[in-house]
Write a protein that holds these residues in place. Sequence first.
Motif, PDB file in Angstrom:
ATOM      1  N   ARG A 106       0.830  -1.211   0.000  1.00 22.54           N
ATOM      2  CA  ARG A 106       0.000   0.000   0.000  1.00 22.54           C
ATOM      3  C   ARG A 106       0.862   1.258   0.000  1.00 22.54           C
ATOM      4  O   ARG A 106       0.552   2.235  -0.682  1.00 22.54           O
ATOM      5  CB  ARG A 106      -0.956   0.004   1.183  1.00 22.54           C
ATOM      6  CG  ARG A 106      -2.222  -0.811   0.950  1.00 22.54           C
ATOM      7  CD  ARG A 106      -3.280  -0.531   2.007  1.00 22.54           C
ATOM      8  NE  ARG A 106      -2.902  -1.015   3.326  1.00 22.54           N
ATOM      9  CZ  ARG A 106      -2.998  -2.286   3.727  1.00 22.54           C
ATOM     10  NH1 ARG A 106      -3.499  -3.190   2.912  1.00 22.54           N
ATOM     11  NH2 ARG A 106      -2.631  -2.648   4.935  1.00 22.54           N
ATOM     12  N   LEU A 107       1.948   1.229   0.759  1.00 20.80           N
ATOM     13  CA  LEU A 107       2.849   2.384   0.781  1.00 20.80           C
ATOM     14  C   LEU A 107       3.463   2.636  -0.592  1.00 20.80           C
ATOM     15  O   LEU A 107       3.530   3.780  -1.053  1.00 20.80           O
ATOM     16  CB  LEU A 107       3.956   2.179   1.815  1.00 20.80           C
ATOM     17  CG  LEU A 107       3.569   2.353   3.270  1.00 20.80           C
ATOM     18  CD1 LEU A 107       4.703   1.878   4.178  1.00 20.80           C
ATOM     19  CD2 LEU A 107       3.231   3.795   3.566  1.00 20.80           C
ATOM     20  N   VAL A 108       3.911   1.571  -1.260  1.00 19.90           N
ATOM     21  CA  VAL A 108       4.505   1.721  -2.587  1.00 19.90           C
ATOM     22  C   VAL A 108       3.452   2.232  -3.571  1.00 19.90           C
ATOM     23  O   VAL A 108       3.721   3.144  -4.373  1.00 19.90           O
ATOM     24  CB  VAL A 108       5.125   0.389  -3.073  1.00 19.90           C
ATOM     25  CG1 VAL A 108       5.505   0.468  -4.542  1.00 19.90           C
ATOM     26  CG2 VAL A 108       6.332   0.033  -2.216  1.00 19.90           C
ATOM     27  N   GLU A 109       2.233   1.696  -3.518  1.00 18.49           N
ATOM     28  CA  GLU A 109       1.168   2.170  -4.399  1.00 18.49           C
ATOM     29  C   GLU A 109       0.871   3.649  -4.155  1.00 18.49           C
ATOM     30  O   GLU A 109       0.685   4.415  -5.100  1.00 18.49           O
ATOM     31  CB  GLU A 109      -0.103   1.333  -4.185  1.00 18.49           C
ATOM     32  CG  GLU A 109       0.009  -0.077  -4.737  1.00 18.49           C
ATOM     33  CD  GLU A 109      -1.143  -0.980  -4.302  1.00 18.49           C
ATOM     34  OE1 GLU A 109      -2.081  -0.510  -3.611  1.00 18.49           O
ATOM     35  OE2 GLU A 109      -1.105  -2.173  -4.660  1.00 18.49           O
ATOM     36  N   SER A 110       0.850   4.043  -2.906  1.00 13.80           N
ATOM     37  CA  SER A 110       0.617   5.442  -2.572  1.00 13.80           C
ATOM     38  C   SER A 110       1.738   6.340  -3.102  1.00 13.80           C
ATOM     39  O   SER A 110       1.490   7.432  -3.618  1.00 13.80           O
ATOM     40  CB  SER A 110       0.505   5.582  -1.042  1.00 13.80           C
ATOM     41  OG  SER A 110       0.386   6.925  -0.668  1.00 13.80           O
ATOM     42  N   MET A 111       2.972   5.859  -3.006  1.00  8.63           N
ATOM     43  CA  MET A 111       4.106   6.616  -3.533  1.00  8.63           C
ATOM     44  C   MET A 111       4.006   6.761  -5.047  1.00  8.63           C
ATOM     45  O   MET A 111       4.262   7.830  -5.600  1.00  8.63           O
ATOM     46  CB  MET A 111       5.426   5.925  -3.164  1.00  8.63           C
ATOM     47  CG  MET A 111       5.768   6.019  -1.682  1.00  8.63           C
ATOM     48  SD  MET A 111       7.129   4.933  -1.167  1.00  8.63           S
ATOM     49  CE  MET A 111       8.413   5.325  -2.328  1.00  8.63           C
ATOM     50  N   GLU A 112       3.612   5.675  -5.715  1.00  8.26           N
ATOM     51  CA  GLU A 112       3.475   5.726  -7.178  1.00  8.26           C
ATOM     52  C   GLU A 112       2.371   6.677  -7.585  1.00  8.26           C
ATOM     53  O   GLU A 112       2.516   7.441  -8.540  1.00  8.26           O
ATOM     54  CB  GLU A 112       3.199   4.321  -7.722  1.00  8.26           C
ATOM     55  CG  GLU A 112       4.421   3.417  -7.664  1.00  8.26           C
ATOM     56  CD  GLU A 112       4.116   1.986  -8.083  1.00  8.26           C
ATOM     57  OE1 GLU A 112       2.934   1.566  -8.053  1.00  8.26           O
ATOM     58  OE2 GLU A 112       5.092   1.274  -8.423  1.00  8.26           O
ATOM     59  N   GLN A 113       1.263   6.690  -6.873  1.00 12.90           N
ATOM     60  CA  GLN A 113       0.161   7.600  -7.181  1.00 12.90           C
ATOM     61  C   GLN A 113       0.588   9.046  -6.977  1.00 12.90           C
ATOM     62  O   GLN A 113       0.200   9.933  -7.722  1.00 12.90           O
ATOM     63  CB  GLN A 113      -1.067   7.283  -6.324  1.00 12.90           C
ATOM     64  CG  GLN A 113      -1.750   5.997  -6.719  1.00 12.90           C
ATOM     65  CD  GLN A 113      -2.873   5.615  -5.761  1.00 12.90           C
ATOM     66  OE1 GLN A 113      -3.088   6.282  -4.763  1.00 12.90           O
ATOM     67  NE2 GLN A 113      -3.558   4.530  -6.070  1.00 12.90           N
ATOM     68  N   GLY A 114       1.388   9.284  -5.977  1.00 11.12           N
ATOM     69  CA  GLY A 114       1.887  10.622  -5.699  1.00 11.12           C
ATOM     70  C   GLY A 114       2.811  11.139  -6.798  1.00 11.12           C
ATOM     71  O   GLY A 114       2.958  12.341  -6.979  1.00 11.12           O
ATOM     72  N   ARG A 115       3.420  10.239  -7.529  1.00  9.75           N
ATOM     73  CA  ARG A 115       4.307  10.613  -8.632  1.00  9.75           C
ATOM     74  C   ARG A 115       3.572  10.612  -9.963  1.00  9.75           C
ATOM     75  O   ARG A 115       4.181  10.845 -10.999  1.00  9.75           O
ATOM     76  CB  ARG A 115       5.489   9.657  -8.718  1.00  9.75           C
ATOM     77  CG  ARG A 115       6.436   9.808  -7.554  1.00  9.75           C
ATOM     78  CD  ARG A 115       7.644   8.981  -7.768  1.00  9.75           C
ATOM     79  NE  ARG A 115       8.599   9.243  -6.712  1.00  9.75           N
ATOM     80  CZ  ARG A 115       9.817   8.767  -6.703  1.00  9.75           C
ATOM     81  NH1 ARG A 115      10.232   8.003  -7.693  1.00  9.75           N
ATOM     82  NH2 ARG A 115      10.635   9.047  -5.727  1.00  9.75           N
ATOM     83  N   GLY A 116       2.276  10.292  -9.940  1.00 12.58           N
ATOM     84  CA  GLY A 116       1.487  10.318 -11.158  1.00 12.58           C
ATOM     85  C   GLY A 116       1.650   9.107 -12.033  1.00 12.58           C
ATOM     86  O   GLY A 116       1.428   9.146 -13.228  1.00 12.58           O
ATOM     87  N   LYS A 117       2.057   7.989 -11.459  1.00  7.82           N
ATOM     88  CA  LYS A 117       2.229   6.749 -12.242  1.00  7.82           C
ATOM     89  C   LYS A 117       0.943   5.979 -12.291  1.00  7.82           C
ATOM     90  O   LYS A 117       0.149   5.948 -11.450  1.00  7.82           O
ATOM     91  CB  LYS A 117       3.337   5.892 -11.650  1.00  7.82           C
ATOM     92  CG  LYS A 117       4.691   6.497 -11.869  1.00  7.82           C
ATOM     93  CD  LYS A 117       5.756   5.545 -11.413  1.00  7.82           C
ATOM     94  CE  LYS A 117       7.111   6.122 -11.710  1.00  7.82           C
ATOM     95  NZ  LYS A 117       8.174   5.256 -11.382  1.00  7.82           N
TER      96      LYS A 117
END
Length: 130
Positions: free
Chosen positions: A119-130
Amino acid sequence: MTKPPQLGDQELEVLRFVTDRAPVSVREVAEEWGKPRGLARTTILTVMERLREKRFLVRSKSDTDGAFQYAPAVEKAELMRGLVRDFVEKTLGGSLTPFVAYLADAKGLSDQEMDDLKRLVESMEQGRGK
């Protein structure tokens, strides 16, 4: 920007103990944490006051018995993030790669911890617009 104060091993252990049980008195920490380790109440008081001076703990007088009660200055999650950030900066030279490699090799991660990391990695990716 000032560097956060460093914590010794004993300070870190006392801080974790207080954080998990706050609010707590010196007497309680001395009895429950210090005594099994052969530490005197005065030693615990010194450690807790050092943590307060470093702004990791706050204290207030108890309404019931007038003894000082200690609690963490910040929420546990914020405290842990700061400690991990300091570890990465100080020990790993700011690089997360060795830390992530350790997690990849860690065989003791529970299913819940794995889900949390995903979940943390997914949240980080969403924050970068991926």
